[in-house]
Design an enzyme around this catalytic site. Sequence first.
Site, PDB file in Angstrom:
ATOM      1  CE1 TYR A 145      41.667  37.865  35.936  1.00 14.89           C
ATOM      2  CE2 TYR A 145      39.563  36.338  35.316  1.00 14.89           C
ATOM      3  CZ  TYR A 145      40.746  37.077  34.931  1.00 14.89           C
ATOM      4  OH  TYR A 145      40.795  36.925  33.591  1.00 14.89           O
ATOM      5  CB  VAL A 188      46.981  25.231  27.548  1.00 15.74           C
ATOM      6  CG1 VAL A 188      47.819  24.766  26.527  1.00 15.74           C
ATOM      7  CG2 VAL A 188      45.370  24.963  27.322  1.00 15.74           C
ATOM      8  CG  ASP A 206      35.088  14.192  37.707  1.00 12.99           C
ATOM      9  OD1 ASP A 206      35.526  15.263  37.137  1.00 12.99           O
ATOM     10  OD2 ASP A 206      33.842  13.758  38.013  1.00 12.99           O
ATOM     11  N   PRO A 273      34.528  26.554  37.774  1.00 14.34           N
ATOM     12  CG  PRO A 273      34.487  28.436  36.601  1.00 14.34           C
ATOM     13  CD  PRO A 273      35.498  27.800  37.445  1.00 14.34           C
TER      14      PRO A 273
HETATM   15  P1  NAD Z   1      49.219  37.739  31.717  1.00 11.46           P
HETATM   16  O1  NAD Z   1      49.076  37.564  33.192  1.00 11.46           O
HETATM   17  O2  NAD Z   1      50.355  37.052  30.676  1.00 11.46           O
HETATM   18  O3  NAD Z   1      49.195  39.385  31.200  1.00 11.46           O
HETATM   19  C1  NAD Z   1      48.768  40.256  32.134  1.00 11.46           C
HETATM   20  C2  NAD Z   1      49.713  41.458  32.028  1.00 11.46           C
HETATM   21  O4  NAD Z   1      49.479  42.443  32.965  1.00 11.46           O
HETATM   22  C3  NAD Z   1      51.193  41.071  32.556  1.00 11.46           C
HETATM   23  O5  NAD Z   1      51.973  41.504  31.741  1.00 11.46           O
HETATM   24  C4  NAD Z   1      51.322  41.521  33.914  1.00 11.46           C
HETATM   25  O6  NAD Z   1      52.810  42.159  34.455  1.00 11.46           O
HETATM   26  C5  NAD Z   1      50.456  43.030  33.812  1.00 11.46           C
HETATM   27  N1  NAD Z   1      50.046  43.729  35.074  1.00 11.46           N
HETATM   28  C6  NAD Z   1      49.257  42.855  36.169  1.00 11.46           C
HETATM   29  N2  NAD Z   1      49.056  43.875  36.987  1.00 11.46           N
HETATM   30  C7  NAD Z   1      49.396  45.004  36.491  1.00 11.46           C
HETATM   31  C8  NAD Z   1      49.585  46.170  37.120  1.00 11.46           C
HETATM   32  N3  NAD Z   1      48.805  46.387  38.221  1.00 11.46           N
HETATM   33  N4  NAD Z   1      49.813  47.343  36.258  1.00 11.46           N
HETATM   34  C9  NAD Z   1      50.425  47.238  35.271  1.00 11.46           C
HETATM   35  N5  NAD Z   1      50.625  45.789  34.543  1.00 11.46           N
HETATM   36  C10 NAD Z   1      49.880  44.816  35.211  1.00 11.46           C
HETATM   37  O7  NAD Z   1      47.957  37.302  31.181  1.00 11.46           O
HETATM   38  P2  NAD Z   1      47.135  37.017  29.682  1.00 11.46           P
HETATM   39  O8  NAD Z   1      46.508  35.997  29.607  1.00 11.46           O
HETATM   40  O9  NAD Z   1      48.030  37.722  28.637  1.00 11.46           O
HETATM   41  O10 NAD Z   1      45.918  38.111  30.200  1.00 11.46           O
HETATM   42  C11 NAD Z   1      45.697  39.650  29.481  1.00 11.46           C
HETATM   43  C12 NAD Z   1      44.406  40.136  29.869  1.00 11.46           C
HETATM   44  O11 NAD Z   1      43.290  39.223  29.413  1.00 11.46           O
HETATM   45  C13 NAD Z   1      44.252  40.026  31.215  1.00 11.46           C
HETATM   46  O12 NAD Z   1      43.292  41.309  31.787  1.00 11.46           O
HETATM   47  C14 NAD Z   1      43.105  38.750  31.503  1.00 11.46           C
HETATM   48  O13 NAD Z   1      42.362  39.045  32.561  1.00 11.46           O
HETATM   49  C15 NAD Z   1      42.332  38.939  30.135  1.00 11.46           C
HETATM   50  N6  NAD Z   1      41.932  37.404  30.093  1.00 11.46           N
HETATM   51  C16 NAD Z   1      42.656  36.627  29.347  1.00 11.46           C
HETATM   52  C17 NAD Z   1      42.238  35.253  29.312  1.00 11.46           C
HETATM   53  C18 NAD Z   1      43.185  34.211  28.752  1.00 11.46           C
HETATM   54  O14 NAD Z   1      42.649  32.972  28.769  1.00 11.46           O
HETATM   55  N7  NAD Z   1      44.428  34.433  28.431  1.00 11.46           N
HETATM   56  C19 NAD Z   1      40.863  34.993  29.510  1.00 11.46           C
HETATM   57  C20 NAD Z   1      40.188  35.966  30.006  1.00 11.46           C
HETATM   58  C21 NAD Z   1      40.387  37.331  30.044  1.00 11.46           C
HETATM   59  N1  UDP Z   2      43.375  22.707  35.933  1.00 12.66           N
HETATM   60  C1  UDP Z   2      43.729  21.164  36.073  1.00 12.66           C
HETATM   61  N2  UDP Z   2      45.034  21.020  36.230  1.00 12.66           N
HETATM   62  C2  UDP Z   2      46.064  22.132  36.261  1.00 12.66           C
HETATM   63  C3  UDP Z   2      45.611  23.324  36.224  1.00 12.66           C
HETATM   64  C4  UDP Z   2      44.200  23.465  35.893  1.00 12.66           C
HETATM   65  O1  UDP Z   2      42.926  20.198  36.210  1.00 12.66           O
HETATM   66  O2  UDP Z   2      47.326  21.760  36.609  1.00 12.66           O
HETATM   67  C5  UDP Z   2      41.744  22.822  35.633  1.00 12.66           C
HETATM   68  C6  UDP Z   2      41.210  23.688  36.601  1.00 12.66           C
HETATM   69  O3  UDP Z   2      40.681  23.337  37.742  1.00 12.66           O
HETATM   70  C7  UDP Z   2      39.986  24.120  35.622  1.00 12.66           C
HETATM   71  C8  UDP Z   2      40.560  24.165  34.391  1.00 12.66           C
HETATM   72  O4  UDP Z   2      41.639  23.422  34.326  1.00 12.66           O
HETATM   73  O5  UDP Z   2      38.855  23.234  35.868  1.00 12.66           O
HETATM   74  C9  UDP Z   2      40.958  25.462  33.524  1.00 12.66           C
HETATM   75  O6  UDP Z   2      42.049  26.033  34.512  1.00 12.66           O
HETATM   76  P1  UDP Z   2      42.771  27.536  34.469  1.00 12.66           P
HETATM   77  O7  UDP Z   2      43.452  27.798  35.625  1.00 12.66           O
HETATM   78  O8  UDP Z   2      43.401  27.020  33.295  1.00 12.66           O
HETATM   79  O9  UDP Z   2      41.599  28.382  34.137  1.00 12.66           O
HETATM   80  P2  UDP Z   2      40.216  28.689  34.477  1.00 12.66           P
HETATM   81  O10 UDP Z   2      39.301  28.748  33.478  1.00 12.66           O
HETATM   82  O11 UDP Z   2      39.779  27.919  35.661  1.00 12.66           O
HETATM   83  O12 UDP Z   2      40.338  30.310  35.254  1.00 12.66           O
END
Ligand code: NAD
Ligand code: UDP
Length: 313
Positions: A145, A188, A206, A273
Amino acid sequence: MSHVNLVTGGAGFLGSHLCERLLARGEEVLCMDNFFTGRKENIKHLLGNPSFELIRHDVTEPFFLEADRIYNLACPASPVHYQHNPVKTIKTNVMGALNCLGLAKRVRARVLQASTSEIYGDPEIHPQVESYWGNVNPIGPRSCYDEGKRVAESLFFDYFQQNKVDIRVIRIFNTYGPRMLINDGRVVSNFVVQALRGEPITIYGDGSQTRSFCYYSDLLEGMIRMMDCEGFNGPVNIGNPGEFTILELAEAIIQITGSKSKIERKPLPQNDPTRRKPDISLAKEKLGWEPSVPLHEGLKPTIAYFDGLLKAL
Ligand code: NAD
Ligand code: UDP
C-alpha cells in the site's frame, strides 16, 4: 462550468460520498468500481439519477471514456483488505494511476490522486509536513500500500513534468464515517461495531500509538477544493490535526455508546506507525480549508449508522 467526473473507487466509503456531492453540485458522475471493498448499497440511491452512470471495471485494465475531471480513489484502504492480496494492491495503485494519467493526458482532463499519510510511514517528524520524505519499510506487510501509493505520486508528478498533465495530489489522513464496512478492519469501524455488540474492544499493542481522525464530510470538502483550485498541484495534507491515542479513541466510543465492552489487548501489527498527525498549514494557505467536525461530533452519526446496520441484520 459543469463537469463530467470519473470517480474510480466510486462505490467505496469515500467514493460514494464524493459521487453524491458532485451530483448535488449539478455535475455528471461516472462511477467506476470492481466492488472489492465497495458496495452497490452505497450508490443504490444514485442509480436513478440521469447524471450518474455506474461502470463495473477494474482500474488495472485500461479504460477509454470522456471526462474532464478524474478522481482516482480505487484502492482498498484498510490494512486487512489491502494485505489480503498485496500484489493486486500494488497493481491497483500503479496501473490504476497509469491508466488514469493516460486517460487524463489523452482527453486533457484534470486528475486528482487520493494519496495517503502512509507515504510518511512510521514518521520521524511530528506533525507531518508535506516536505517530509517519509520512513517506509519497502518490504514490510504495509509496503504494498505505502510503496504503491508512493509510486503513484511519482507517476503523477512525472506526467505533470513530462506531459503537462493537470494533476492534483492530496495526502489523506485517517478518515471515518458512515458507509465504512462492518468488517472494514480499520480502527473506528472495528471499535464502534465491537462496542455496539458488547464484544471486547481489540486494542493492538498498548494503545499508546496515535492517529488523527477526520470526519468524511470535512475530507471531501478539502478534496473538492483541491480539485477546483487553480495553479496548485500539491501534494497537500488533508486531515484533522486533533491527535488521539488508540486507547483514548476506545474510551470515547465506549462512553458515547454506553457500552459494557471491556478492552482486550492484541499484538501490535508489524510496522504499525507510532504517531500520526497532519500539519495542515499548506491546506489552510492554499485552499482556505480546515476541518470543522471534532472527533466526538463525528463519532455520533457514525455510531448511529452502524447501529442501524446491525439492527437490520
Ligand atoms: P474503500 O475501501 O471503501 O474504497 C475503495 C474503493 O475502491 C472500493 O469501492 C473498492 O471496491 C474500489 N477498488 C479497489 N480496487 C479496485 C480496482 N482494482 N478497480 C476498481 N475499483 C477498485 O476505502 P476508502 O476509505 O473509501 O478510500 C478511498 C481512497 O482514499 C483509497 O484510494 C484510499 O487509499 C484513500 N485513502 C483513504 C483514507 C481513509 O482513511 N479513508 C486514508 C488515506 C487514503
Ligand atoms: N487498531 C487497533 N484495533 C483494531 C484496529 C486497529 O488497535 O481493531 C490500531 C492499529 O494497530 C493502528 C490504529 O488502530 O495503530 C489505526 O489502524 P487502522 O487500521 O484504522 O489504520 P492505519 O492508520 O494503521 O492504516
